[in-house]
Each structure stands twice: as structure tokens, then as C-alpha cells.
Design an enzyme around this catalytic site. Structure first.
Site, mmCIF file in Angstrom:
data_model
loop_
_atom_site.group_PDB
_atom_site.id
_atom_site.type_symbol
_atom_site.label_atom_id
_atom_site.label_comp_id
_atom_site.label_asym_id
_atom_site.label_seq_id
_atom_site.Cartn_x
_atom_site.Cartn_y
_atom_site.Cartn_z
ATOM 1 N N ARG A 15 0.750 -1.681 0.273
ATOM 2 C CA ARG A 15 -0.233 0.217 -0.098
ATOM 3 C C ARG A 15 1.017 1.349 -0.149
ATOM 4 O O ARG A 15 2.407 0.737 0.401
ATOM 5 C CB ARG A 15 -1.028 0.204 1.162
ATOM 6 N N SER A 17 0.726 4.199 1.631
ATOM 7 C CA SER A 17 0.477 4.782 2.835
ATOM 8 C C SER A 17 2.237 4.997 3.539
ATOM 9 O O SER A 17 2.845 3.899 3.142
ATOM 10 C CB SER A 17 -0.497 4.340 4.233
ATOM 11 N N ASP A 84 -3.726 -7.944 8.932
ATOM 12 C CA ASP A 84 -5.332 -7.239 8.468
ATOM 13 C C ASP A 84 -5.585 -8.522 7.409
ATOM 14 O O ASP A 84 -6.890 -8.446 6.493
ATOM 15 C CB ASP A 84 -5.440 -6.066 7.523
ATOM 16 N N ARG A 132 -11.014 -2.624 20.130
ATOM 17 C CA ARG A 132 -10.758 -1.836 20.616
ATOM 18 C C ARG A 132 -11.738 -1.078 21.426
ATOM 19 O O ARG A 132 -11.534 -0.637 23.123
ATOM 20 C CB ARG A 132 -9.732 -0.519 20.180
ATOM 21 N N GLY A 150 -9.076 6.790 8.715
ATOM 22 C CA GLY A 150 -7.244 7.854 8.052
ATOM 23 C C GLY A 150 -5.995 6.946 8.226
ATOM 24 O O GLY A 150 -6.398 6.207 9.113
#
Length: 316
Positions: A15, A17, A84, A132, A150
Site C-alpha cells: 500500500r 501509506s 489485516d 479496542r 485515516g
């Protein structure tokens, strides 16, 4: 693999990011150091294109596009945040390497440097994970849990701007992008159990590429693999996805037998929480490192006996 300067370059799909590129670059650097030229190939995923919660847009949202590129031979290796990945194996693909794991704990980043117990009731805490949120609610601190998506920059920015009083994120991500100094509190797993495989990377390739499987296997860390196998085995046995409110952590520990000899064992803890925080079911076990997967199955069975099935049944 693509040819360059007479030697194959290993194309690593990731990815785009900052965190994903940084993680992938650690693998590229390790391959290059071992004499195998490597380069990153950025792949856009459905998770990058949507700001909806992962629980809504589906398991595999960050991994499917990269796996498709791998199967289509557009890249040779795929790097994933292991947490993931769906628990079911992907036909034609294999994970020859799980490099040494980064700190698996969750981390609190809050305004004014307050630790979790110091946040006043009604404080707004952002998190992307139902796991969480459920465990935070179960602590009974009166916190207002807000959904959060985000990249790490934008999540931390919500605290800096005052939009949120705190966020809870994976400590590993902050360490990898060089922002560990912003952690207000590293949350003990007794307080908040991390996601199965949190802090670990999956280095994946096509199973028919025997030479690349061999090369990548040199990056594998046996202790990390045992821990990840145990944690994900809990998740798979509970038939729950990576967005379920299930936490698990395993580690290889030293034990002493009755003759005073030191030997390695695998310690495994897991918890299943009701989404509203009304109930948390916990269990733990210790067993042989080479039976990691079975250890996870056995612990999942214990959790189910304690009533965990009712907490995850609506998630299936």
C-alpha cells in the site's frame, strides 16, 4: 521477477501509506543486504479509497488488491500487516517469512500527556477497531468512543487539533514511522489485549516460485511465527474476522523443568468482548512452541465453553 542489470529485481507490492511503505522498505532492505535487488511497487487498495469503518467495508479491504497483483504476476512479493489478513489461506499463495515482530501493544496518544486512567469521564477517544472499543468500554471509565479512520498522521492530528481527547492505535505503527515519542501510554495487555498478529508483517509470494520462497524464508523469525500461528488460530477457531472484538497475544517464554533445565514454552492469552463492553471473557494457556496452532484451537475451545460463542455469533 523483472530483469535489471543482468539480475532479477524482486518487486514488492505494498500500500502507499507512509506506514505501509516503511514496513515494506524494511523487507526490501533486508533482501538487498542479502544480495537480492528489490524495489517497491505501490498498489491502491479499497481500504485506501474509503473512509468507512473497516467493519463495514469488509475483511481483506487492505489486502485483496495486493494479492490480486501478486497472482497476476505484477509483483513478486506482497507485504501485509498480518492482522489485516483473513484467517483462511489464499490458494496459490504462501507466507515464507514473518520477520521479527515490533511491539504488539496498543498505544494511547492523548492531549496533555494524560494516561488512560487520568482521562475524565466523557473524554472522547478515537479508535478504528471494534476490539479496542469493546475493551475500552469494558473498563468502565465512562469514555466516549468515537470511530476513527485515516492514516496515522490524520489520526494523531485529531488529538493535536482538539477534535478528540485521545486516540488508541497500534504502537508498532508509531515506532515504524519514527513517532514513538508521541505515545502517552503503552497499554499493558492486561488492560487492552492487542489484535491477533498486531505488530507483525506477512511476507507473501506465489507458492510455485520455489526459489523466491527459499530466499524469503531466510527472513523468517521462528518465535514470531509461533506466536502469530497461535494468535490467529484462536481467531480462526472462533470463526471471527480480523474486525471482531477479539484480542490475543502469545510470546515464547523461558520455563524451568523439575530438573532445573531451561526450556522454551509458548504463553497465550486471549479475550472476547461484547461490543457494548458489558462482558469480557478471558482465558490463557501455556504449551509447547511446536504446537502453536493447536494451542490456539484449545484456547478458543475454552473461550467457547466460557460463553464466547454468544459474543461473536452475530459477527459471522
Amino acid at each position: 521477477m523483472s530483469a535489471a542489470a543482468g539480475q532479477d529485481v524482486i518487486r514488492i507490492g505494498t500500500r502507499g501509506s507512509l506506514l505501509a511503505r516503511t514496513q515494506a522498505q524494511t523487507v526490501a532492505d533486508a533482501l538487498i543486504a542479502a544480495g537480492h535487488p528489490a524495489e517497491l511497487v505501490i498498489i491502491k487498495t479499497a481500504g485506501d479509497a474509503s473512509q468507512a469503518p473497516v467493519a463495514e467495508i469488509g475483511v481483506g479491504v487492505f489486502t485483496t488488491a495486493i494479492r490480486v497483483a501478486l497472482q497476476n504476476r505484477e509483483v513478486d512479493v506482497a507485504i501485509h500487516s498480518y492482522k489485516d489478513l483473513p484467517t483462511a489461506p489464499e490458494p496459490g499463495l504462501v507466507i515464507p517469512a514473518i520477520p521479527p515482530r515490533e511491539d504488539p501493544r496498543d498505544a494511547l496518544v492523548s492531549r496533555g500527556g494524560m494516561v488512560l486512567g487520568e482521562l475524565p469521564p466523557g473524554s472522547t477517544v478515537g479508535t478504528s477497531a471494534p476490539r479496542r472499543a469493546a475493551q475500552l468500554r469494558a473498563l468502565g471509565l465512562g469514555l466516549e468512543i468515537r470511530p476513527l479512520r485515516g492514516n496515522l498522521d490524520s489520526r494523531l492530528g485529531k488529538v493535536a487539533s482538539g477534535e478528540l481527547d485521545a486516540v488508541v492505535v497500534a504502537r508498532a505503527g508509531l515506532v515504524r514511522i519514527g513517532r514513538a515519542d508521541e505515545v502517552t501510554e503503552s497499554l499493558d495487555p492486561v488492560v487492552l489485549l492487542p489484535a491477533p498478529a498486531q505488530g507483525a508483517l506477512a511476507v507473501e509470494c506465489r507458492s510455485d516460485d520455489a526459489e523466491l520462497v527459499r530466499i524469503l524464508a531466510e527472513l523468517d523469525d521462528a518465535s514470531t511465527r509461533a506466536a502469530i500461528d497461535a494468535e490467529r488460530s484462536v481467531l480462526a477457531a472462533l470463526e471471527a474476522g480480523c474486525t471482531a472484538p477479539i484480542g490475543a497475544i502469545a510470546e515464547v517464554v523461558e520455563s524451568i523443568d523439575e530438573d532445573g533445565r531451561i526450556f522454551a514454552e509458548l504463553s497465550l492469552r486471549a479475550a472476547v468482548a461484547a461490543e457494548d463492553g458489558s462482558d469480557v471473557i478471558r482465558a490463557s494457556t501455556v504449551g509447547p512452541v511446536d504446537r502453536a496452532e493447536q494451542l490456539g484451537k484449545d484456547l478458543a475451545a475454552e473461550l467457547l465453553e466460557l460463553g464466547a460463542g454468544e459474543l461473536v455469533s452475530h459477527l459471522r
